[in-house]
Design an enzyme around this catalytic site. Structure first.
Site, PDB file in Angstrom:
ATOM      1  N   GLY A   1       2.472  -5.157  -4.609  1.00  0.00           N
ATOM      2  CA  GLY A   1       2.862  -3.783  -4.852  1.00  0.00           C
ATOM      3  C   GLY A   1       3.299  -3.597  -6.290  1.00  0.00           C
ATOM      4  O   GLY A   1       3.631  -4.552  -6.997  1.00  0.00           O
ATOM      5  N   CYS A   2       3.313  -2.345  -6.741  1.00  0.00           N
ATOM      6  CA  CYS A   2       3.666  -2.065  -8.131  1.00  0.00           C
ATOM      7  C   CYS A   2       5.130  -2.382  -8.425  1.00  0.00           C
ATOM      8  O   CYS A   2       5.445  -3.052  -9.418  1.00  0.00           O
ATOM      9  CB  CYS A   2       3.334  -0.618  -8.471  1.00  0.00           C
ATOM     10  SG  CYS A   2       4.026   0.613  -7.332  1.00  0.00           S
ATOM     11  N   PHE A   3       6.044  -1.913  -7.573  1.00  0.00           N
ATOM     12  CA  PHE A   3       7.459  -2.205  -7.797  1.00  0.00           C
ATOM     13  C   PHE A   3       7.753  -3.702  -7.755  1.00  0.00           C
ATOM     14  O   PHE A   3       8.467  -4.217  -8.630  1.00  0.00           O
ATOM     15  CB  PHE A   3       8.332  -1.473  -6.775  1.00  0.00           C
ATOM     16  CG  PHE A   3       8.498  -0.002  -7.021  1.00  0.00           C
ATOM     17  CD1 PHE A   3       9.001   0.470  -8.229  1.00  0.00           C
ATOM     18  CD2 PHE A   3       8.180   0.919  -6.040  1.00  0.00           C
ATOM     19  CE1 PHE A   3       9.165   1.835  -8.458  1.00  0.00           C
ATOM     20  CE2 PHE A   3       8.341   2.281  -6.247  1.00  0.00           C
ATOM     21  CZ  PHE A   3       8.838   2.746  -7.460  1.00  0.00           C
TER      22      PHE A   3
ATOM     23  N   THR B   1       5.887  -6.152  -8.526  1.00  0.00           N
ATOM     24  CA  THR B   1       5.355  -6.804  -9.720  1.00  0.00           C
ATOM     25  C   THR B   1       6.356  -6.719 -10.863  1.00  0.00           C
ATOM     26  O   THR B   1       6.742  -7.736 -11.450  1.00  0.00           O
ATOM     27  CB  THR B   1       4.017  -6.169 -10.135  1.00  0.00           C
ATOM     28  OG1 THR B   1       3.039  -6.424  -9.121  1.00  0.00           O
ATOM     29  CG2 THR B   1       3.522  -6.737 -11.455  1.00  0.00           C
ATOM     30  N   GLY B   2       6.782  -5.507 -11.206  1.00  0.00           N
ATOM     31  CA  GLY B   2       7.730  -5.347 -12.305  1.00  0.00           C
ATOM     32  C   GLY B   2       9.069  -5.991 -12.024  1.00  0.00           C
ATOM     33  O   GLY B   2       9.678  -6.611 -12.904  1.00  0.00           O
TER      34      GLY B   2
END
Length: 328
Positions: free
Chosen positions: A142-144, A146-147
């Site tokens: 997921g995007c969150f 990852t960061g």
């Protein structure tokens, strides 16, 4: 290598096509959409006009003729076609949540029964490169997560608590309009949502544990009035204090060989349109603040999916992804 993008009408599908135009070994031969059969891709993704003549096809996994597939469909939809792609020997990166978590965790978090579960490598190359390399199916993170994970990873095993605070652009919500993403509600505004219950927290906890951490993890996302980007602030509470020089050295060593992770002051503008994650840290003794910035559609989705494809297929990891940010 012939590539199919299943569910190509959304933002991640459009980003896959944009980025794959720069990949010397990639030829996108199929872009599917249930609702847009026969519609030129450039009518939906106007930035691609003149660069592709593809039209959307309402094609099932059994009708796809390609060497590699990207699943850019919502969760629960991917599980319905993943098995067919595997049976046909089509290597696949799944951008949905369907294979990121253990079956029991997925079913609890997403509230559905997984109809076709199998284990798949978690596609965060900076942490799981060996499992991804040569795999036939990879679950894109997921995007969150990852960061967040890249912000905290070097210190995760030294922490007793990690609090993730993320700000995201509106494109993370996808193309379907809603009251939350309606311009008058987003423009000139800033708000938190799913304060304690965002599904991506499960991935953050999973990756912290895989890093040898027993830390408690918390997460609250916020919606920014911008199109792209996620800025994550990770408050990392340590069991023992660490000084600034020690923490910086730890991060620089941890990411020394990672082309897509840069140690510099993170800003959304510097990573916009790129597969980079910018990270920096500041220590306050037993509390370290680690900040990361990614483009949610690239390193948070389509770019990372191509990074995984490169590993799976034996290409150089940065092939097609050496793109500078659009700054200012």
């Amino acid at each position: 290598m012939e590539i199919a993008i299943i569910g190509a009408s959304g933002y991640t599908g459009g980003e896959l096509m944009r980025l794959l135009l720069h990949h010397p070994s990639a030829d996108v031969v199929a872009a599917t959409s249930r609702k847009l059969d026969g519609t030129p891709v450039a009518s939906v993704h106007p930035h691609l006009r003149g660069l592709t003549d593809l039209v959307f096809r309402n094609a099932g996994a059994g009708d796809i003729d390609a060497d590699f597939a990207f699943l850019a469909v919502p969760h629960t939809a991917a599980m319905k076609v993943a098995g067919t792609l595997a049976e046909r020997g089509i290597r696949t990166v799944d951008l949905s949540a369907d294979y990121r978590l253990p079956k029991d965790v997925y079913e609890k978090i997403y509230g559905v029964t997984h109809e076709a579960y199998f284990e798949a490598p978690y596609g965060l190359p900076e942490l799981h490169r060996d499992e991804i390399r040569g795999a036939s199916f990879v679950a894109n993170p997921g995007c969150f997560p990852t960061g967040a994970t890249l912000a905290a990873a070097p210190l995760a095993k030294f922490a007793h608590t990690i609090i993730y605070d993320s700000k995201t652009g509106v494109s993370g919500a996808g193309t379907s309009p809603s009251a939350t993403t309606h311009y008058p509600n987003v423009g000139d505004n800033f708000s938190a949502y799913k304060w304690t219950s965002h599904r991506h927290l499960a991935e953050m906890k999973q990756e912290a544990a895989r890093l040898g951490s027993t830390a408690r993890c918390y997460f609250t996302p916020h919606l920014l009035p911008v199109n792209r980007g996620i800025l994550t602030t990770a408050h990392i509470l340590l069991r023992e204090p660490m000084g600034q020089d020690e923490v910086e050295a730890l991060y620089k060593k941890f990411y020394a060989d990672e082309f897509f992770v840069r140690y510099q002051k993170p800003t959304l503008a510097a990573v916009r349109g790129t597969n980079f994650c910018d990270v920096a840290v500041e220590s306050e003794g037993d509390r370290v603040v680690a900040v990361s910035a990614i483009d949610n559609l690239v390193k948070g989705a389509s770019g990372q999916a191509i990074q995984n494809m490169n590993l799976m297929c034996g290409f150089a990891e940065d092939t097609g992804l050496r793109t500078a940010g659009m700054f200012p």
